[in-house]
Design a protein around this motif. Structure first.
Motif, short mmCIF file in Angstrom:
data_model
loop_
_atom_site.label_atom_id
_atom_site.label_comp_id
_atom_site.label_asym_id
_atom_site.label_seq_id
_atom_site.Cartn_x
_atom_site.Cartn_y
_atom_site.Cartn_z
N LEU A 43 0.83 -1.21 0.00
CA LEU A 43 0.00 0.00 0.00
C LEU A 43 0.86 1.26 0.00
CD1 LEU A 43 -2.76 1.34 0.07
CD2 LEU A 43 -2.72 1.12 2.56
N ILE A 44 1.84 1.31 0.88
CA ILE A 44 2.72 2.49 0.92
C ILE A 44 3.50 2.62 -0.38
CG2 ILE A 44 4.81 3.44 1.98
CD1 ILE A 44 3.61 2.86 4.69
N ASP A 75 11.61 -0.08 6.85
CA ASP A 75 10.22 0.25 7.15
C ASP A 75 9.74 1.22 6.06
OD1 ASP A 75 7.86 1.44 8.13
OD2 ASP A 75 8.57 1.39 10.21
N SER A 76 8.71 0.85 5.34
CA SER A 76 8.23 1.67 4.22
C SER A 76 7.71 3.03 4.64
CB SER A 76 7.18 0.91 3.41
OG SER A 76 7.79 -0.16 2.71
N LYS A 81 7.51 9.12 4.05
CA LYS A 81 7.91 10.41 4.61
C LYS A 81 8.92 11.09 3.69
CE LYS A 81 9.36 12.71 8.77
NZ LYS A 81 9.34 12.67 10.20
N GLU A 82 9.88 10.33 3.17
CA GLU A 82 10.91 10.88 2.29
C GLU A 82 10.32 11.35 0.96
OE1 GLU A 82 14.86 11.99 1.23
OE2 GLU A 82 13.80 11.73 3.12
N PRO A 121 0.32 11.48 9.30
CA PRO A 121 1.37 12.45 9.65
C PRO A 121 2.58 12.40 8.72
CG PRO A 121 1.18 10.73 11.35
CD PRO A 121 0.07 10.52 10.35
N LEU A 122 2.81 11.28 8.09
CA LEU A 122 3.96 11.15 7.17
C LEU A 122 3.75 11.98 5.91
CD1 LEU A 122 4.45 7.30 7.50
CD2 LEU A 122 5.65 9.11 8.76
N MET A 123 2.47 12.18 5.54
CA MET A 123 2.15 12.96 4.34
C MET A 123 1.66 14.37 4.68
SD MET A 123 0.31 10.13 1.89
CE MET A 123 -0.79 9.43 3.14
N ASN A 124 1.67 14.72 5.97
CA ASN A 124 1.21 16.03 6.42
C ASN A 124 -0.25 16.30 6.03
OD1 ASN A 124 3.83 16.68 7.46
ND2 ASN A 124 4.46 17.09 5.35
#
Length: 159
Positions: A43-44, A75-76, A81-82, A121-124
């Motif tokens: 999914l990620i 960890d994906s 986040k990157e 939170p990783l994608m804001n």
């Protein structure tokens, strides 16, 4: 005028007995897990490809090659986040994400809220900006035989 773009991502991984099964940034209870260089979070990976595609920045394999030992077992959530940071450097923000997971089991429904909590939170974005749906193939094909899992994602990004 607001600059907006959409992107589409797709990923597939083989399933194997005795592996951890990561989906949407969380570990699911399952007897089979996805096979991959990183944690194989299908999914990620699909979301990352959709974000990179919308920003015209190639795909996840271009930036995080599966031949690079730095990413082995990674960890994906790191990739998500990157990728969000990378598109932000070009001025893009995530508007919304719409995903579909195709899998016979385990059932995804009970885990959707936890996936949203892990990824938002990783994608804001807020959890409201992430839609996750799940389906099966009614026992047809590699998904139906429980040999593999796939996910697709569509994203909107804007400046």
């Amino acid at each position: 005028m607001t600059n907006i773009r959409v992107g589409m991502g797709y990923d597939v991984h083989q399933l194997e007995e005795g592996r951890d099964f990561w989906m949407g940034g969380i570990k699911l209870p399952a007897t089979k897990g996805a096979v991959g260089h990183s944690d194989a979070d299908v999914l990620i990976h699909a979301i990352c490809d959709a974000l990179l595609g919308a920003a015209n920045m190639r795909d996840i394999g271009f930036h995080f090659q599966n031949t690079d030992n730095r990413w082995k077992g990674m960890d994906s959530k790191f990739f998500l986040k990157e990728v969000t940071r990378m598109i932000a450097e070009k001025g893009w923000k995530v508007g919304n994400v719409d995903c579909t997971i195709c899998l016979e089991k385990p059932k995804i429904g009970p885990h959707i809220d936890a996936m949203k909590q892990a990824m938002a939170p990783l994608m804001n974005v807020t959890e409201e900006e992430i839609a996750i749906k799940a389906t099966t193939t009614e026992k047809l094909g590699y998904v139906g035989r429980e040999e593999g899992v796939n996910a697709s994602a569509v994203v909107l990004i804007y400046k």
